[in-house]
Design an enzyme around this catalytic site. Structure first.
Site, mmCIF file in Angstrom:
data_model
loop_
_atom_site.group_PDB
_atom_site.id
_atom_site.type_symbol
_atom_site.label_atom_id
_atom_site.label_comp_id
_atom_site.label_asym_id
_atom_site.label_seq_id
_atom_site.Cartn_x
_atom_site.Cartn_y
_atom_site.Cartn_z
ATOM 1 N N TYR A 1 85.994 51.522 -38.241
ATOM 2 C CA TYR A 1 86.502 50.255 -38.800
ATOM 3 C C TYR A 1 87.508 50.547 -39.902
ATOM 4 C CZ TYR A 1 86.436 45.993 -41.652
ATOM 5 O OH TYR A 1 86.792 44.898 -42.398
ATOM 6 N N SER B 1 91.037 45.838 -45.846
ATOM 7 C CA SER B 1 89.734 46.249 -46.366
ATOM 8 C C SER B 1 89.931 47.343 -47.400
ATOM 9 C CB SER B 1 88.844 46.779 -45.241
ATOM 10 O OG SER B 1 87.662 47.370 -45.758
#
Length: 257
Positions: free
Chosen positions: A153, A140
Site C-alpha cells: 500500500y 499517505s
C-alpha cells in the site's frame, strides 16, 4: 474560503475521508459530482445530502478497475466542466510485501496509483483548455516512511505521490495546480481494520518500538473532517500559489519526513 459556481469531481465519496470531503464541499457551496464503485452505496449514503443539496449534487458509479474507466470519465468531463478534481478512492490490503500475492499488490496499484492517474489525465484535458484548475489527491504519510504489514500500500501511494508531483510540473503552464494531502492514522474503516484486541487507538497514539513506529506528537487520531479541511484549503484561492506540495496531516507522526 467559500466558493460558488465551481464544480468538483470526487472519487471515493461514499465513506471515510471521501464522505467527509463531500460534506465540506457541499457546505462551502461547490457543485459536486460524487463517484464510487457501488451506486447502491452512493444512493444510500448520499440520500440526506441529495435532499439538502439537491442542486449541488450528482453522483455516478465509477469503478477504478473498470477497463472502460478512461471513456467513462471522458464522458463525465464532456457533461461537466470540472474546475477541481479530488481523488479519495483507495484500498488497503494487509500483509508482508515479501509474501503477499502478486495479484493483491497489483490490485492496490491498479486502484491507488493507475486508477487515480487515469482520472487525472482525463480531467486535466478539460482544465488545459480553460487554462485553470486544481487537483488534490489523497496520498499517505506511509509513502515516505516504511511500515510493517502495509508495504505494498505504501509503495502504491509513493508512486502516486511522484506522479502527482510530475503532473504538477507539467500542468503548471496551463494554470493547473496539483497537490497531495497525506493523512496519517485517521478514524476510518481502513484504519480500524488494523486494530485488534491488544492493539488499538491508544497504541497508535503512543507508538510501538517493536514495529519501528513513532507515536503521534499531538496525541490524537485524526478525524476525516481534519483531512477534509486540508483538502478544501488546497482547492481554494487561499492556496493559489501552492502546487506540487505534499501536505502531511498526521499529527507529527512521521516528524514531517
Amino acid at each position: 474560503m467559500k466558493q460558488k459556481n465551481e464544480t468538483v469531481l470526487l472519487t471515493g465519496a461514499s465513506q471515510g475521508i471521501g464522505y467527509a470531503v463531500l460534506e465540506r464541499l457541499l457546505v462551502e457551496g461547490y457543485k459536486v459530482v460524487a463517484t464510487d464503485r457501488c451506486i447502491d452505496a452512493l444512493e444510500t449514503k448520499l440520500d440526506d445530502f441529495k435532499r439538502t443539496y439537491g442542486d449541488q449534487l450528482d453522483y455516478y458509479a465509477i469503478d477504478l478497475l473498470d477497463p472502460r474507466l478512461a471513456q467513462q470519465v471522458a464522458q463525465l468531463c464532456r457533461e461537466y466542466q470540472f474546475d477541481h478534481f479530488v481523488s479519495c478512492a483507495g484500498v488497503l490490503s494487509i500483509g508482508n510485501v515479501h509474501s503477499m500475492a502478486a495479484e493483491d499488490i497489483k490490485q492496490m496499484f491498479d486502484i491507488n496509483t493507475f486508477g487515480a492517474l487515469t482520472m487525472i489525465q482525463q480531467v486535466a484535458e478539460g482544465m488545459k483548455h480553460r487554462q485553470s484548475g486544481s487537483i488534490v489527491v489523497i496520498g499517505s504519510n506511509s509513502a515516505n516512511t516504511p511500515r510493517l504489514n502495509i508495504g505494498a500500500y505504501a509503495a502504491s501511494k509513493s508512486a502516486l505521490h511522484m506522479l502527482v508531483k510530475c503532473c504538477a510540473l507539467e500542468l503548471a503552464e496551463y494554470g493547473i495546480r496539483c497537490n497531495i494531502v497525506s493523512p496519517g492514522s485517521t478514524r476510518t474503516e481502513m484504519q480500524t481494520q488494523l486494530w485488534h484486541d491488544d492493539y488499538g487507538e491508544q497504541q497508535v497514539i503512543e507508538g510501538n518500538l517493536e514495529q519501528y513506529r513513532l507515536g503521534i506528537p499531538l496525541s490524537r487520531i485524526a478525524e476525516p473532517a481534519d483531512i477534509a479541511k486540508s483538502v478544501l484549503f488546497l482547492l481554494s484561492d487561499a492556496a493559489s500559489q501552492i502546487t506540487m506540495h505534499d501536505l502531511r496531516v498526521d499529527g507529527g507522526a512521521t516528524l514531517d519526513n
